[in-house]
Structure formats: structure tokens, C-alpha cells
Design a protein around this motif. Structure first.
Motif, PDB file in Angstrom:
ATOM      1  N   SER A   9       0.777  -0.891   0.079  1.00 49.88           N
ATOM      2  CA  SER A   9       0.167  -0.230   0.184  1.00 49.88           C
ATOM      3  C   SER A   9       0.388   0.992  -0.085  1.00 49.88           C
ATOM      4  O   SER A   9       1.860   1.191   0.414  1.00 49.88           O
ATOM      5  CB  SER A   9      -1.347  -0.114   0.930  1.00 49.88           C
ATOM      6  OG  SER A   9      -0.254  -0.157   2.291  1.00 49.88           O
ATOM      7  N   ILE A  17      -3.922  -5.040 -12.094  1.00 52.50           N
ATOM      8  CA  ILE A  17      -3.541  -6.397 -11.154  1.00 52.50           C
ATOM      9  C   ILE A  17      -2.977  -7.111 -11.563  1.00 52.50           C
ATOM     10  O   ILE A  17      -3.725  -8.286 -12.583  1.00 52.50           O
ATOM     11  CB  ILE A  17      -4.748  -6.765 -10.023  1.00 52.50           C
ATOM     12  CG1 ILE A  17      -5.069  -4.985  -9.044  1.00 52.50           C
ATOM     13  CG2 ILE A  17      -3.686  -7.376  -9.106  1.00 52.50           C
ATOM     14  CD1 ILE A  17      -5.987  -5.328  -8.441  1.00 52.50           C
ATOM     15  N   SER A  99      -3.796  -0.694  -1.122  1.00 56.51           N
ATOM     16  CA  SER A  99      -4.206   0.222  -1.417  1.00 56.51           C
ATOM     17  C   SER A  99      -3.772   1.440  -1.614  1.00 56.51           C
ATOM     18  O   SER A  99      -2.787   1.328  -1.196  1.00 56.51           O
ATOM     19  CB  SER A  99      -5.239   0.429  -0.107  1.00 56.51           C
ATOM     20  OG  SER A  99      -4.246   0.255   1.039  1.00 56.51           O
ATOM     21  N   ILE A 107     -10.434  -6.374 -11.335  1.00 61.72           N
ATOM     22  CA  ILE A 107      -9.660  -7.465 -11.363  1.00 61.72           C
ATOM     23  C   ILE A 107     -10.057  -8.296 -11.080  1.00 61.72           C
ATOM     24  O   ILE A 107     -10.815  -8.891 -11.814  1.00 61.72           O
ATOM     25  CB  ILE A 107     -10.872  -6.921  -9.496  1.00 61.72           C
ATOM     26  CG1 ILE A 107     -10.857  -5.338  -8.909  1.00 61.72           C
ATOM     27  CG2 ILE A 107      -9.753  -7.613  -8.092  1.00 61.72           C
ATOM     28  CD1 ILE A 107     -11.521  -5.481  -8.151  1.00 61.72           C
ATOM     29  N   LEU A 122      -7.949  -3.155  -1.297  1.00 58.58           N
ATOM     30  CA  LEU A 122      -7.896  -3.126  -2.941  1.00 58.58           C
ATOM     31  C   LEU A 122      -8.427  -1.248  -2.972  1.00 58.58           C
ATOM     32  O   LEU A 122      -8.110  -0.803  -4.277  1.00 58.58           O
ATOM     33  CB  LEU A 122      -8.493  -4.047  -3.819  1.00 58.58           C
ATOM     34  CG  LEU A 122      -8.395  -4.903  -3.516  1.00 58.58           C
ATOM     35  CD1 LEU A 122      -9.172  -5.896  -5.065  1.00 58.58           C
ATOM     36  CD2 LEU A 122      -6.803  -5.183  -3.961  1.00 58.58           C
ATOM     37  N   ASN A 125      -7.771   2.961  -5.228  1.00 57.78           N
ATOM     38  CA  ASN A 125      -7.151   2.853  -6.722  1.00 57.78           C
ATOM     39  C   ASN A 125      -7.670   3.312  -7.686  1.00 57.78           C
ATOM     40  O   ASN A 125      -8.708   4.429  -7.503  1.00 57.78           O
ATOM     41  CB  ASN A 125      -6.356   1.791  -6.705  1.00 57.78           C
ATOM     42  CG  ASN A 125      -5.742   1.232  -5.748  1.00 57.78           C
ATOM     43  OD1 ASN A 125      -4.207   1.421  -6.175  1.00 57.78           O
ATOM     44  ND2 ASN A 125      -5.647   0.200  -5.151  1.00 57.78           N
ATOM     45  N   LEU A 146     -13.124  -2.826  -0.767  1.00 62.59           N
ATOM     46  CA  LEU A 146     -13.318  -1.503  -2.602  1.00 62.59           C
ATOM     47  C   LEU A 146     -13.355  -0.273  -2.788  1.00 62.59           C
ATOM     48  O   LEU A 146     -14.087   0.149  -4.002  1.00 62.59           O
ATOM     49  CB  LEU A 146     -13.598  -3.047  -2.988  1.00 62.59           C
ATOM     50  CG  LEU A 146     -14.014  -4.538  -3.180  1.00 62.59           C
ATOM     51  CD1 LEU A 146     -14.384  -5.544  -4.056  1.00 62.59           C
ATOM     52  CD2 LEU A 146     -12.487  -5.023  -3.593  1.00 62.59           C
ATOM     53  N   ASN A 149     -12.742   3.754  -5.745  1.00 61.14           N
ATOM     54  CA  ASN A 149     -12.597   2.890  -7.105  1.00 61.14           C
ATOM     55  C   ASN A 149     -13.305   3.429  -8.077  1.00 61.14           C
ATOM     56  O   ASN A 149     -14.237   4.526  -7.295  1.00 61.14           O
ATOM     57  CB  ASN A 149     -12.199   1.403  -7.116  1.00 61.14           C
ATOM     58  CG  ASN A 149     -10.993   1.490  -6.281  1.00 61.14           C
ATOM     59  OD1 ASN A 149      -9.700   1.392  -6.760  1.00 61.14           O
ATOM     60  ND2 ASN A 149     -10.773   0.688  -5.389  1.00 61.14           N
TER      61      ASN A 149
END
Length: 279
Positions: A9, A17, A99, A107, A122, A125, A146, A149
Motif C-alpha cells: 500500500s 493487478i 490500497s 480486478i 484494494l 485505486n 474495495l 475506485n
């Protein structure tokens, strides 16, 4: 080597990813020495305050003449609790933190193959696409973040099979559809979903009707109908009243000669004035 906690992170990682993350074995293989705990950290020394964070400190301990080993200590935050772990207990704390980077793209579904993960972060991002249905295979997951994003689509209903999930955050994305309300998802409040205007459901107190119900117009229609009915009634009443006046006048003229004489004189006078005016 087995990996227990991977903290990448707060870097400047960009791109997608890698799907090869699924090749990382989170956990201890049978017969592995308990003196080795694999903690991978490549981030700035910043204390994280999100739902899942790991603040890892590797302390070398070479006391004793047998063989040196590295005693690891990790601060692991999950379920809103902040605890420090050291030694063999870390064999049961499996986490992946990517993160606060600049990761983009979808993903990978292969992340769902990391079945020993207890925490996955995550957030913050630029990830897009949908939430992989394969996340339903993360049976041990307790914290899934999550948020922040560009994820879209619906929240997979299969995630209700995650019976240990206690922290779930998908706020500030572009998700749509109904929020799950079964299993552990019945315990999450609207803070887990805020920033997604297209989401709906009882947990966020927003109706999922496909079209907005238009404002009721019954009072207006009722007033219009009442007006139409009143106009018809007025017409009938006026006609009946006019007919009754004429009949009453004719009856008076027939019965009373004096009034009949005055009536006809008045009519003759009106005709005379009109003739004189227009002649």
C-alpha cells in the motif's frame, strides 16, 4: 516460501493487478518451519487507518548459538480492532493490501483463488469493471475493502456466502442494482455503500423501482371532474329556471288583463324606440 501478509500500500504502483497473484501461497505448508514468517512490505512508514491495515516491523533476533532466525511482528487491523501479533500466531493472519496506489483495469478473477485471505484491501485505486464473482470463494475473508475506485455493475449476490465477512466497503464507486441483504450483508449499514447513487435497497433506504412514481394527480383530476359536473348541473338548472319564468309570465298575462295591457304597451314602446334609433 509461504506468504502471510503482503503490504504494497501507499506506493505509486500503476497498471493492472497481475493475475499471477493467484500463484502466491498465503499460508504455511505442511512441515514448514515455524521460525520463518514471511512478511512482505514495500510501502512508506505510514500508519493506516482504513478498515484493513498492516503496519509491519521485522525484528531480527539472533540470540542463541544454534541458528539465527528472524522474529516478525505485525500490527494487523481488522474488524475495527488494532492488534499486534508476533511469532507463530502470524501463521493464521493472511492479508493482502494494495490500497492507495494507481492500479487500474479489472480486478482479476484469480484473486478469488487466494482462499486463505482474511483481509483484502484494494481501496483508493483506479480499478474498473465489476466485482469478481470469484470473491465468493474467499471463505475465510473477514475484511473486504474495495472503496474509492471506479467499479461498476452489481454487487454479486454470491458474496452472501461469505459467512465470516464483518467489514465490507464498496463506497464511492459506480455500482448499481440492489444491495444484498442476506447473511452477513444484513449487518452492514449505508456507510458501506455511500457514493454509489445507482445502488438501491432497504439497507440504504432507497427504493429499487425501475421508474420513479410520478406525483399523484388525483386531486387535480377530481377538481376537473367536479368542475365539469358543476357546469352540466348549472346548464340544466338555468334552462329549467328560464322555462319556469316564461311559463309564470305567460300565466300572469293570461289571467290579469291589466298586466297584459302594460306588457304589450311596453313591447310597442320598445319597438318604437328601436325603429326611431335606427331610422
Amino acid at each position: 516460501m509461504q506468504v502471510y501478509i503482503m503490504d504494497l500500500s501507499r506506493n505509486r504502483l500503476y497498471g493492472s493487478i497481475p493475475s499471477c497473484f493467484a500463484n502466491i501461497s498465503f499460508g504455511m505448508a505442511a512441515g514448514e518451519s515455524s521460525f520463518v514468517t514471511s512478511l512482505i512490505r514495500f510501502n512508506a512508514i505510514i500508519s493506516l487507518s482504513s478498515y484493513y491495515s498492516s503496519n509491519l516491523e521485522l525484528n531480527s533476533d539472533t540470540s542463541g548459538s544454534q541458528r539465527p532466525y528472524r522474529q516478525a511482528e505485525a500490527e494487523f487491523t481488522t474488524k475495527y480492532r488494532h492488534n499486534s501479533y508476533q511469532g507463530d500466531i502470524l501463521h493464521y493472519m493472511f492479508g493482502l493490501d494494495l490500497s492507495c496506489n494507481e492500479l487500474s483495469g479489472d480486478i482479476p478473477a484469480q484473486v478469488g483463488e487466494l482462499k486463505n485471505l482474511r483481509a483484502l484491501n484494494l481501496s483508493h485505486n483506479k480499478l474498473s469493471g465489476s466485482i469478481p464473482v470469484s470473491f465468493s470463494s474467499l471463505k475465510q475473508i473477514e475484511s473486504l475493502d474495495l472503496s474509492s475506485n471506479n467499479l461498476s455493475g452489481q454487487i454479486p449476490s454470491q458474496l452472501t456466502e461469505l459467512h465470516f465477512l464483518s467489514i465490507f466497503n464498496v463506497s464511492y464507486n459506480n455500482l448499481s442494482g440492489m444491495t444484498p441483504d442476506k447473511g452477513q450483508f444484513a449487518t452492514f449499514d449505508r456507510s458501506s455503500y455511500e457514493g454509489n447513487p445507482s445502488l438501491c435497497g432497504s439497507l440504504i433506504e432507497k427504493s429499487c423501482n425501475s421508474s420513479e412514481v410520478p406525483p399523484t394527480t388525483v386531486p387535480f383530476d377530481g377538481e376537473e371532474n367536479d368542475t365539469m359536473v358543476d357546469m352540466v348541473a348549472f346548464g340544466w338548472t338555468f334552462s329549467a329556471s328560464y322555462a319556469m319564468v316564461l311559463l309564470a309570465l305567460a300565466a300572469v298575462l293570461c289571467i290579469n288583463p291589466h298586466w297584459r295591457y302594460l306588457w304589450f304597451n311596453s313591447v310597442d314602446w320598445i319597438i318604437y324606440l328601436c325603429f326611431k334609433m335606427f331610422s
